[in-house]
Each structure stands twice: as C-alpha cells, then as structure tokens.
Scaffold this motif. Sequence first.
Motif, PDB file in Angstrom:
ATOM      1  N   LEU A  16       0.832  -1.198   0.000  1.00  0.00           N
ATOM      2  CA  LEU A  16       0.000   0.000   0.000  1.00  0.00           C
ATOM      3  C   LEU A  16       0.870   1.253   0.000  1.00  0.00           C
ATOM      4  O   LEU A  16       0.587   2.225  -0.702  1.00  0.00           O
ATOM      5  CB  LEU A  16      -0.931   0.008   1.211  1.00  0.00           C
ATOM      6  CG  LEU A  16      -1.913  -1.158   1.316  1.00  0.00           C
ATOM      7  CD1 LEU A  16      -2.670  -1.080   2.649  1.00  0.00           C
ATOM      8  CD2 LEU A  16      -2.892  -1.136   0.150  1.00  0.00           C
ATOM      9  N   GLY A  17       1.946   1.241   0.791  1.00  0.00           N
ATOM     10  CA  GLY A  17       2.877   2.364   0.795  1.00  0.00           C
ATOM     11  C   GLY A  17       3.562   2.522  -0.549  1.00  0.00           C
ATOM     12  O   GLY A  17       3.812   3.656  -1.011  1.00  0.00           O
ATOM     13  N   MET A  18       3.877   1.407  -1.210  1.00  0.00           N
ATOM     14  CA  MET A  18       4.473   1.472  -2.546  1.00  0.00           C
ATOM     15  C   MET A  18       3.511   2.132  -3.523  1.00  0.00           C
ATOM     16  O   MET A  18       3.906   2.991  -4.323  1.00  0.00           O
ATOM     17  CB  MET A  18       4.831   0.066  -3.019  1.00  0.00           C
ATOM     18  CG  MET A  18       5.934  -0.613  -2.233  1.00  0.00           C
ATOM     19  SD  MET A  18       6.220  -2.305  -2.842  1.00  0.00           S
ATOM     20  CE  MET A  18       7.390  -2.914  -1.622  1.00  0.00           C
ATOM     21  N   ILE A 234       7.323   1.959   5.491  1.00  0.00           N
ATOM     22  CA  ILE A 234       8.505   1.299   4.925  1.00  0.00           C
ATOM     23  C   ILE A 234       8.353   1.140   3.414  1.00  0.00           C
ATOM     24  O   ILE A 234       9.282   1.421   2.646  1.00  0.00           O
ATOM     25  CB  ILE A 234       8.734  -0.059   5.608  1.00  0.00           C
ATOM     26  CG1 ILE A 234       9.277   0.149   7.028  1.00  0.00           C
ATOM     27  CG2 ILE A 234       9.695  -0.931   4.797  1.00  0.00           C
ATOM     28  CD1 ILE A 234       9.338  -1.124   7.851  1.00  0.00           C
ATOM     29  N   GLY A 235       7.187   0.685   2.974  1.00  0.00           N
ATOM     30  CA  GLY A 235       6.953   0.538   1.542  1.00  0.00           C
ATOM     31  C   GLY A 235       7.007   1.871   0.814  1.00  0.00           C
ATOM     32  O   GLY A 235       7.583   1.977  -0.281  1.00  0.00           O
ATOM     33  N   TYR A 236       6.419   2.895   1.414  1.00  0.00           N
ATOM     34  CA  TYR A 236       6.403   4.224   0.820  1.00  0.00           C
ATOM     35  C   TYR A 236       7.822   4.784   0.692  1.00  0.00           C
ATOM     36  O   TYR A 236       8.238   5.232  -0.392  1.00  0.00           O
ATOM     37  CB  TYR A 236       5.550   5.150   1.679  1.00  0.00           C
ATOM     38  CG  TYR A 236       5.575   6.602   1.253  1.00  0.00           C
ATOM     39  CD1 TYR A 236       4.739   7.059   0.235  1.00  0.00           C
ATOM     40  CD2 TYR A 236       6.440   7.515   1.858  1.00  0.00           C
ATOM     41  CE1 TYR A 236       4.759   8.387  -0.165  1.00  0.00           C
ATOM     42  CE2 TYR A 236       6.476   8.839   1.469  1.00  0.00           C
ATOM     43  CZ  TYR A 236       5.635   9.274   0.453  1.00  0.00           C
ATOM     44  OH  TYR A 236       5.682  10.586   0.054  1.00  0.00           O
ATOM     45  N   GLU A 237       8.564   4.768   1.782  1.00  0.00           N
ATOM     46  CA  GLU A 237       9.905   5.368   1.782  1.00  0.00           C
ATOM     47  C   GLU A 237      10.864   4.618   0.861  1.00  0.00           C
ATOM     48  O   GLU A 237      11.688   5.246   0.164  1.00  0.00           O
ATOM     49  CB  GLU A 237      10.437   5.410   3.215  1.00  0.00           C
ATOM     50  CG  GLU A 237       9.672   6.394   4.104  1.00  0.00           C
ATOM     51  CD  GLU A 237       9.941   6.182   5.580  1.00  0.00           C
ATOM     52  OE1 GLU A 237      10.808   5.344   5.921  1.00  0.00           O
ATOM     53  OE2 GLU A 237       9.266   6.852   6.392  1.00  0.00           O
ATOM     54  N   HIS A 238      10.764   3.304   0.818  1.00  0.00           N
ATOM     55  CA  HIS A 238      11.645   2.530  -0.063  1.00  0.00           C
ATOM     56  C   HIS A 238      11.362   2.861  -1.528  1.00  0.00           C
ATOM     57  O   HIS A 238      12.296   3.017  -2.330  1.00  0.00           O
ATOM     58  CB  HIS A 238      11.445   1.036   0.188  1.00  0.00           C
ATOM     59  CG  HIS A 238      12.308   0.177  -0.680  1.00  0.00           C
ATOM     60  ND1 HIS A 238      13.648  -0.040  -0.420  1.00  0.00           N
ATOM     61  CD2 HIS A 238      12.031  -0.522  -1.821  1.00  0.00           C
ATOM     62  CE1 HIS A 238      14.155  -0.830  -1.352  1.00  0.00           C
ATOM     63  NE2 HIS A 238      13.200  -1.133  -2.216  1.00  0.00           N
ATOM     64  N   THR A 239      10.104   2.980  -1.884  1.00  0.00           N
ATOM     65  CA  THR A 239       9.744   3.277  -3.270  1.00  0.00           C
ATOM     66  C   THR A 239      10.161   4.692  -3.653  1.00  0.00           C
ATOM     67  O   THR A 239      10.673   4.923  -4.757  1.00  0.00           O
ATOM     68  CB  THR A 239       8.235   3.091  -3.477  1.00  0.00           C
ATOM     69  OG1 THR A 239       7.880   1.766  -3.069  1.00  0.00           O
ATOM     70  CG2 THR A 239       7.843   3.280  -4.932  1.00  0.00           C
ATOM     71  N   MET A 240       9.978   5.652  -2.751  1.00  0.00           N
ATOM     72  CA  MET A 240      10.416   7.014  -3.032  1.00  0.00           C
ATOM     73  C   MET A 240      11.930   7.057  -3.236  1.00  0.00           C
ATOM     74  O   MET A 240      12.427   7.803  -4.091  1.00  0.00           O
ATOM     75  CB  MET A 240      10.008   7.952  -1.894  1.00  0.00           C
ATOM     76  CG  MET A 240       8.502   8.133  -1.745  1.00  0.00           C
ATOM     77  SD  MET A 240       7.699   8.875  -3.200  1.00  0.00           S
ATOM     78  CE  MET A 240       8.221  10.582  -3.050  1.00  0.00           C
TER      79      MET A 240
END
Length: 258
Positions: A16-18, A234-240
Amino acid sequence: MGLALSGGAARGIAHLGMFEALHELQLPIGALSGVSSGGLAAVFYAAGIPPREVLRLLADTRFLRLVRPAYRRGLVSLTLLEKLFVAHLPGEQTFADLTLPVTLSACDLAAGETVFFNEGPLIPPLLATGAVPVLCQPIEYQGRVLVDGGLLNNLPVEPLLGRPDLAVVGAHTNVFNPEGPIDSIRHVAERTFMLAIGTNATPRLAQCELVLQPPELRHFRVTDLRHAAALFAIGYEHTMAQAAALQALLTAPAGDFG
C-alpha cells in the motif's frame, strides 16, 4: 510498468505504501499481477480506493471479527471477509469493474498447479489467493479447490512477461531474515513457510527489470498487523528512494526491457 506483487501476510501492507509513492511520483501502471496480500492490495488500488484509506480499513478492523471458526478443512471461514470485500469494492465485483488490468493467482490443491484469474467474478479469486492452507478453508470455484497462490508462486510475474510495452517491476515483501529466532514451534513454522515461498520467488525475481524489496521488512513478523502504519511507511519510503531508477526504467526504449 507492470507490477508483480508478492504475498507476505501483514508485511504485504508495505504494498500500500508502494502504491502511495507510485501515485505521488505520477508513474503510470499498465497492469498488475498479485498473490495473497499483494493481490488484495492490487485489487483495492485498481478499484480506485486510496492506499491510505485501505490502511485505515485494516487498522480499524480486527482479524478475528472478519473470520469465524470452521473445522471441516480449515480453521477459519472467509465468509465475513467476503462481506467486507463486497461492501467496499465497486460495481458488480468483476475484474471488468477495475480501472486497471489485474491478474490474481491461486493454487489448485487437486491439480498441484498455479491458476491465474483476470476476468469474470472478482470475489472468489480474491478470497482464494489469500486462503492460507490449513489456517483457512479452501475456496471451491470453477471445479477447483483453491488456496493461497504463494504456495507455488509467490511473485506472479508470468502474466506480465512477453509484453514489450511493460517494464516488469517486482514488489517483494517476503524478505528473509537469517537472524530471526527459531527457538519455538511458532518460529519454526514461520521459518519453514518463509523458506518454502522464498525458494519459488527467487527465479521470478530474476525476471524483473527492477525489484522493490524493502530490507527493513525483515524485522517484522508476517502476523504483525498491529504495526500496519510502520509497514506502510517502509513501503512508501523505499519506493520514493527508488524514484530515479523507476523513472529511468519507464523512459528506456521499449527494446531495452522485456
């Protein structure tokens, strides 16, 4: 971009963060293929439901309120989870109601093979892709006995391959932690599960042009739903952090991938 999303139980919240990051970066997605929690994330995104809204839904809903005991071929019935899907997904709940092409994968227990679904009713394949063997009752659909597709294929890239218009990106949340404890029956069971599905994902990771695989996920158990906000972040920050690589992938000539 074609995005293949792995299973990972609670770790799948990172998907979802991705999606949130990909949306903010305005990176186009042409097709999705998902299994288990990755399949659920793909469907909700393709249904137009904002990732943060799905996160709120997960954080506000206790798993034990969505399921009830069933003792024929699994410990859990998915009847109440089905009602949740029906309440939140649009239209007649068919693949055609989604805004993006989505393929869901499940495992046919009788035939011992992976089965892909991308048309017709949406709810039965969505329930099947996340029906963890033994824990959940299998889903009987189209003459098959279906369970979590991660059992045989935890990164379903196959529906995305062979398309020159798609750069295949793997979103892999089942990150192995070699330093994790194995001093209880629960730990042994979790480690066995991780090794089994990790083995079937390895050759498929090699078929991706780029892999989003946040290393921090190794510190979380597959049942850590109480850490939903952290997993999303975690998913959001890694993708950014992979924004430049993603942009480069999408601007490459079509012949450079696939």
